[in-house]
Scaffold this motif. Structure first.
Motif, PDB file in Angstrom:
ATOM      1  N   SER A  31       6.861   4.449  -1.560  1.00 39.57           N
ATOM      2  CA  SER A  31       5.563   5.010  -1.904  1.00 39.57           C
ATOM      3  C   SER A  31       5.641   5.817  -3.203  1.00 39.57           C
ATOM      4  N   ALA A  32       6.657   6.652  -3.317  1.00 42.68           N
ATOM      5  CA  ALA A  32       6.828   7.477  -4.526  1.00 42.68           C
ATOM      6  C   ALA A  32       7.062   6.603  -5.757  1.00 42.68           C
ATOM      7  N   ALA A  33       7.728   5.473  -5.577  1.00 45.83           N
ATOM      8  CA  ALA A  33       7.985   4.560  -6.697  1.00 45.83           C
ATOM      9  C   ALA A  33       6.683   4.007  -7.279  1.00 45.83           C
ATOM     10  N   GLN A  34       5.617   4.076  -6.480  1.00 50.66           N
ATOM     11  CA  GLN A  34       4.291   3.643  -6.938  1.00 50.66           C
ATOM     12  C   GLN A  34       3.458   4.838  -7.408  1.00 50.66           C
ATOM     13  N   ASP A  35       4.137   5.942  -7.664  1.00 54.13           N
ATOM     14  CA  ASP A  35       3.492   7.168  -8.151  1.00 54.13           C
ATOM     15  C   ASP A  35       2.505   7.770  -7.152  1.00 54.13           C
ATOM     16  N   TYR A  36       2.788   7.614  -5.864  1.00 49.97           N
ATOM     17  CA  TYR A  36       1.961   8.244  -4.841  1.00 49.97           C
ATOM     18  C   TYR A  36       2.433   9.689  -4.720  1.00 49.97           C
ATOM     19  N   GLN A  37       1.609  10.613  -5.181  1.00 51.83           N
ATOM     20  CA  GLN A  37       2.005  12.009  -5.336  1.00 51.83           C
ATOM     21  C   GLN A  37       2.439  12.664  -4.033  1.00 51.83           C
ATOM     22  N   ALA A  89      14.699   5.302   7.858  1.00 48.95           N
ATOM     23  CA  ALA A  89      13.507   4.481   7.647  1.00 48.95           C
ATOM     24  C   ALA A  89      12.403   5.310   7.008  1.00 48.95           C
ATOM     25  N   GLY A  90      12.257   6.547   7.458  1.00 48.15           N
ATOM     26  CA  GLY A  90      11.240   7.426   6.883  1.00 48.15           C
ATOM     27  C   GLY A  90      11.453   7.635   5.397  1.00 48.15           C
ATOM     28  N   LEU A  91      12.698   7.905   5.022  1.00 49.61           N
ATOM     29  CA  LEU A  91      13.001   8.110   3.600  1.00 49.61           C
ATOM     30  C   LEU A  91      12.782   6.838   2.792  1.00 49.61           C
ATOM     31  N   THR A  92      13.120   5.696   3.368  1.00 56.24           N
ATOM     32  CA  THR A  92      12.908   4.419   2.669  1.00 56.24           C
ATOM     33  C   THR A  92      11.428   4.213   2.363  1.00 56.24           C
ATOM     34  N   SER A  95       0.829  -1.196   0.000  1.00 56.15           N
ATOM     35  CA  SER A  95       0.000   0.000   0.000  1.00 56.15           C
ATOM     36  C   SER A  95       0.870   1.255   0.000  1.00 56.15           C
ATOM     37  N   ALA A  96       0.785   2.028  -1.078  1.00 59.14           N
ATOM     38  CA  ALA A  96       1.568   3.261  -1.189  1.00 59.14           C
ATOM     39  C   ALA A  96       1.153   4.269  -0.118  1.00 59.14           C
ATOM     40  N   ALA A  97      -0.125   4.337   0.195  1.00 58.08           N
ATOM     41  CA  ALA A  97      -0.605   5.275   1.216  1.00 58.08           C
ATOM     42  C   ALA A  97      -0.053   4.892   2.590  1.00 58.08           C
ATOM     43  N   ALA A  98      -0.043   3.602   2.902  1.00 56.56           N
ATOM     44  CA  ALA A  98       0.497   3.147   4.188  1.00 56.56           C
ATOM     45  C   ALA A  98       2.006   3.400   4.254  1.00 56.56           C
ATOM     46  N   GLN A  99       2.708   3.173   3.157  1.00 57.04           N
ATOM     47  CA  GLN A  99       4.147   3.439   3.126  1.00 57.04           C
ATOM     48  C   GLN A  99       4.414   4.928   3.358  1.00 57.04           C
ATOM     49  N   TYR A 100       3.624   5.774   2.731  1.00 60.54           N
ATOM     50  CA  TYR A 100       3.762   7.221   2.921  1.00 60.54           C
ATOM     51  C   TYR A 100       3.544   7.582   4.393  1.00 60.54           C
ATOM     52  N   ASN A 101       2.471   7.089   4.976  1.00 62.30           N
ATOM     53  CA  ASN A 101       2.153   7.412   6.367  1.00 62.30           C
ATOM     54  C   ASN A 101       3.218   6.906   7.329  1.00 62.30           C
ATOM     55  N   LEU A 102       3.746   5.718   7.087  1.00 64.22           N
ATOM     56  CA  LEU A 102       4.830   5.217   7.935  1.00 64.22           C
ATOM     57  C   LEU A 102       6.076   6.075   7.764  1.00 64.22           C
TER      58      LEU A 102
END
Length: 85
Positions: free
Chosen positions: A56-62, A48-51, A25-32
């Motif tokens: 998330s960004a790799a999945q085109d999560y704006q 870890a935050g940057l990872t 989930s790109a949204a969950a990755q962003y939130n974490l």
């Protein structure tokens, strides 16, 4: 009591986010990623935050892409300030 409630709530939220992030989930990755950058419900850990943000960004999560750009601009600005005599 309120603080204890919030800590328990954060722990459940983080656990749920971790499971969803592991499932892609790109949204969950962003939130974490944001939580790790801020130390909210997890130990503050910029790497870890940057990872998580990069995944998330790799999945085109704006929102993740925007945050990475913001962090990059901030880092460049800090480097320029540090380089001044």
């Amino acid at each position: 009591a309120w603080t204890e409630y919030m800590i328990r709530g954060d722990a459940k939220t983080v656990e749920s986010l971790r499971k969803r992030a592991a499932d892609g989930s790109a949204a969950a990755q962003y939130n974490l990623g944001i939580r790790h950058l801020r130390g909210r419900g997890v130990k503050k850990d910029e790497a870890a935050g940057l990872t998580f943000l990069k995944k998330s960004a790799a999945q085109d999560y704006q929102r993740a892409s925007d945050k990475l750009k913001e962090l990059e601009k901030s880092a460049v600005k800090e480097q320029a300030n540090d380089a001044r005599p």
